[in-house]
Design a protein around this motif. Structure first.
Motif, PDB file in Angstrom:
ATOM      1  N   ASN A 180      26.371  -0.885  53.961  1.00 33.61           N
ATOM      2  CA  ASN A 180      25.951  -0.207  55.610  1.00 33.61           C
ATOM      3  C   ASN A 180      24.715   0.944  55.004  1.00 33.61           C
ATOM      4  OD1 ASN A 180      27.539  -1.046  57.584  1.00 33.61           O
ATOM      5  ND2 ASN A 180      29.468   0.990  56.436  1.00 33.61           N
ATOM      6  N   LYS A 181      24.997   1.334  54.165  1.00 31.49           N
ATOM      7  CA  LYS A 181      23.593   1.979  52.907  1.00 31.49           C
ATOM      8  C   LYS A 181      22.215   1.414  53.017  1.00 31.49           C
ATOM      9  CE  LYS A 181      22.049   5.235  50.359  1.00 31.49           C
ATOM     10  NZ  LYS A 181      22.582   6.246  49.191  1.00 31.49           N
ATOM     11  N   MET A 182      22.520   0.441  53.013  1.00 32.36           N
ATOM     12  CA  MET A 182      21.875  -0.643  53.051  1.00 32.36           C
ATOM     13  C   MET A 182      20.990  -1.505  54.400  1.00 32.36           C
ATOM     14  SD  MET A 182      19.370  -2.827  51.295  1.00 32.36           S
ATOM     15  CE  MET A 182      19.798  -2.534  49.220  1.00 32.36           C
ATOM     16  N   THR A 183      21.669  -1.206  55.392  1.00 28.08           N
ATOM     17  CA  THR A 183      21.457  -1.145  56.331  1.00 28.08           C
ATOM     18  C   THR A 183      20.602  -0.162  57.702  1.00 28.08           C
ATOM     19  OG1 THR A 183      22.939  -2.679  57.012  1.00 28.08           O
ATOM     20  CG2 THR A 183      21.686  -2.084  59.149  1.00 28.08           C
ATOM     21  N   ILE A 184      21.061   1.081  57.250  1.00 26.22           N
ATOM     22  CA  ILE A 184      20.313   2.284  57.636  1.00 26.22           C
ATOM     23  C   ILE A 184      18.420   1.902  57.191  1.00 26.22           C
ATOM     24  CG2 ILE A 184      19.905   4.542  57.464  1.00 26.22           C
ATOM     25  CD1 ILE A 184      23.518   4.334  57.208  1.00 26.22           C
ATOM     26  N   LEU A 185      18.903   1.734  55.629  1.00 26.33           N
ATOM     27  CA  LEU A 185      17.310   2.232  54.608  1.00 26.33           C
ATOM     28  C   LEU A 185      16.275   1.080  55.835  1.00 26.33           C
ATOM     29  CD1 LEU A 185      18.230   2.395  51.132  1.00 26.33           C
ATOM     30  CD2 LEU A 185      18.239   4.120  52.737  1.00 26.33           C
ATOM     31  N   LEU A 186      16.649  -0.534  56.139  1.00 18.93           N
ATOM     32  CA  LEU A 186      15.905  -1.349  55.948  1.00 18.93           C
ATOM     33  C   LEU A 186      15.648  -0.813  57.733  1.00 18.93           C
ATOM     34  CD1 LEU A 186      17.989  -4.677  55.280  1.00 18.93           C
ATOM     35  CD2 LEU A 186      15.956  -3.856  54.669  1.00 18.93           C
ATOM     36  N   LEU A 187      16.544  -0.516  57.963  1.00 16.71           N
ATOM     37  CA  LEU A 187      16.041  -0.250  59.527  1.00 16.71           C
ATOM     38  C   LEU A 187      14.780   1.443  59.110  1.00 16.71           C
ATOM     39  CD1 LEU A 187      19.064   0.328  61.589  1.00 16.71           C
ATOM     40  CD2 LEU A 187      17.728  -1.145  61.958  1.00 16.71           C
ATOM     41  N   ILE A 188      14.894   2.306  58.577  1.00 16.92           N
ATOM     42  CA  ILE A 188      14.239   3.011  58.406  1.00 16.92           C
ATOM     43  C   ILE A 188      13.194   1.888  58.151  1.00 16.92           C
ATOM     44  CG2 ILE A 188      13.624   4.995  57.055  1.00 16.92           C
ATOM     45  CD1 ILE A 188      16.911   5.947  56.524  1.00 16.92           C
ATOM     46  N   PHE A 189      12.768   1.407  57.258  1.00 15.65           N
ATOM     47  CA  PHE A 189      11.810   0.775  57.373  1.00 15.65           C
ATOM     48  C   PHE A 189      10.772  -0.039  58.538  1.00 15.65           C
ATOM     49  CE2 PHE A 189       9.864  -3.346  56.167  1.00 15.65           C
ATOM     50  CZ  PHE A 189       8.860  -2.815  55.403  1.00 15.65           C
ATOM     51  N   ALA A 190      11.958  -0.682  59.083  1.00 12.25           N
ATOM     52  CA  ALA A 190      11.648  -1.246  60.427  1.00 12.25           C
ATOM     53  C   ALA A 190      10.654  -0.336  61.000  1.00 12.25           C
ATOM     54  CB  ALA A 190      12.896  -2.328  60.945  1.00 12.25           C
ATOM     55  N   ALA A 191      11.772   0.904  61.698  1.00 13.03           N
ATOM     56  CA  ALA A 191      11.052   2.537  62.315  1.00 13.03           C
ATOM     57  C   ALA A 191       9.621   2.843  61.398  1.00 13.03           C
ATOM     58  CB  ALA A 191      11.961   3.012  62.646  1.00 13.03           C
ATOM     59  N   GLY A 192       9.398   2.484  60.659  1.00  9.15           N
ATOM     60  CA  GLY A 192       8.799   2.766  59.933  1.00  9.15           C
ATOM     61  C   GLY A 192       7.226   1.616  60.122  1.00  9.15           C
TER      62      GLY A 192
END
Length: 353
Positions: A180-192
């Motif tokens: 789940n933490k990896m999912t959040i990190l990927l979403l942060i990357f995608a948002a940026g």
């Protein structure tokens, strides 16, 4: 809560968003090709790329490379948009935009209703969808009903809010897993990895998550700093593009990247203070007043009480100005005085925060 009531509320919420999807699709299906959409749909935006109407996936990837080298680093969402166009043409883009917009509204509703129950969730869903229709045509035509702007500016906002939502939903308990933490990190990357201002906002957001993780979740610094790494990486991909520097140097205004970001921020603040946003602003002013009144009643801190009182007065004055003349700044616009418009817009932006 009774299971039947819970099912009834979920059905009501589902109906709200289904109706919203139908209405949005009716809007997007009459949105066609505008401005630089032509250049993107024909793969001719980059100077060294000849362009073609019937392109292959390899040609699309080559165009993305040329775009990065000659234009800017805004690749991820442009690629999603053009891939949809390649797969199904304009009809698929129109349908996808409606679905994505509903998805953004759903994420906003979900984040706003985390601690709500029953009918409160239904009212929140209705409120979020109703607020969409309070947006002025100036915002709609420049940011939503224009596909290049929609995929670049609106879609990343939903991704960022989704990252925040998952962070707080997965806070503690069995769902606080590495996956789940990896999912959040990927979403942060995608948002940026979207555009310059959004990349900057995402980076600030990631720093706030890091601080929250350290102080509230009591995570170790080496673990909490992971939230910042994908945001900074995405920011660097965007702003370090060879094309963006070349474009800034060749621009007629001759301003640099930081000045350009500042000019865009000024424009956003200016729009907040003009007549085009009066509906959404009145809702914001009323919301802040009600929150401040409730907080004034329950808080014990004298500092908080003083801050709440100031917010009530400021937002009451802003509402009075809007009701009196629809927007108080029309006078300033008529006389060409943008300074006061910027001041009012800044007050609004700070109040929202």
């Amino acid at each position: 809560m009774d299971d039947r009531k819970e099912i009834k509320y979920k059905l009501c919420i589902g109906c709200v968003f289904c109706v919203m999807l139908v209405l949005l699709y009716q809007q997007f299906r009459v949105v066609h090709i505008y401005f630089d959409d032509y250049a993107y749909y024909s793969l001719s935006y980059a100077r060294s790329f000849n362009g073609t109407k019937n392109y292959t996936i390899l040609q699309l990837l080559e165009f993305m490379k040329a775009h990065y080298m000659e234009c800017n680093g805004r690749l991820l969402y442009f690629f999603v948009w053009l891939l949809l166009f390649w797969l199904g043409g304009l009809p698929l883009v129109q349908l996808s935009a409606a679905v994505i917009m509903v998805g953004v509204l759903w994420v906003l509703w979900k984040a706003a209703s985390l601690k709500m129950e029953g009918y409160q969730k239904v009212l929140a869903a209705i409120s979020v969808c109703a607020l969409y229709w309070s947006l002025d045509i100036v915002f709609l035509r420049q940011g939503i009903y224009w596909f290049a702007a929609f995929f670049l500016y609106v879609m990343p906002v939903g991704v960022l809010v989704l990252a925040a939502l998952l962070y707080f939903e997965f806070l503690g308990g069995e769902r606080n897993t590495a996956g789940n933490k990896m999912t959040i990190l990927l979403l942060i990357f995608a948002a940026g990895w979207s555009q310059e201002q959004q990349a900057a906002v995402t980076t600030v957001f990631a720093f706030l998550l890091m601080l929250h993780a350290i102080w509230v979740k009591k995570e170790k610094c080496c673990a909490a700093i992971l939230y910042v790494i994908p945001a900074i990486l995405a920011l660097l991909i965007v702003i370090m593009s060879p094309g963006i520097q070349a474009r800034l140097e060749s621009a007629d205004n001759g301003i640099g990247l930081i000045e350009n970001i500042g000019a865009n921020a000024r424009q956003v603040v200016y729009l907040l203070g003009t007549a085009s946003s009066w509906r959404i602003n009145i809702f914001i002013f009323l919301s802040i007043m009600l929150i401040s009144i409730c907080d004034l009643k329950y808080t014990k801190s004298k500092v908080c009480k003083g801050f709440d009182a100031i917010q009530i007065v400021i937002n009451g004055c802003l509402i009075y100005g809007y009701v009196l003349k629809q927007t108080a700044v029309e006078i300033f616009i008529a006389t060409g005085d943008q300074t006061k418009v910027i001041i009012i817009g800044t007050i609004i932006a700070l109040s929202i925060m």
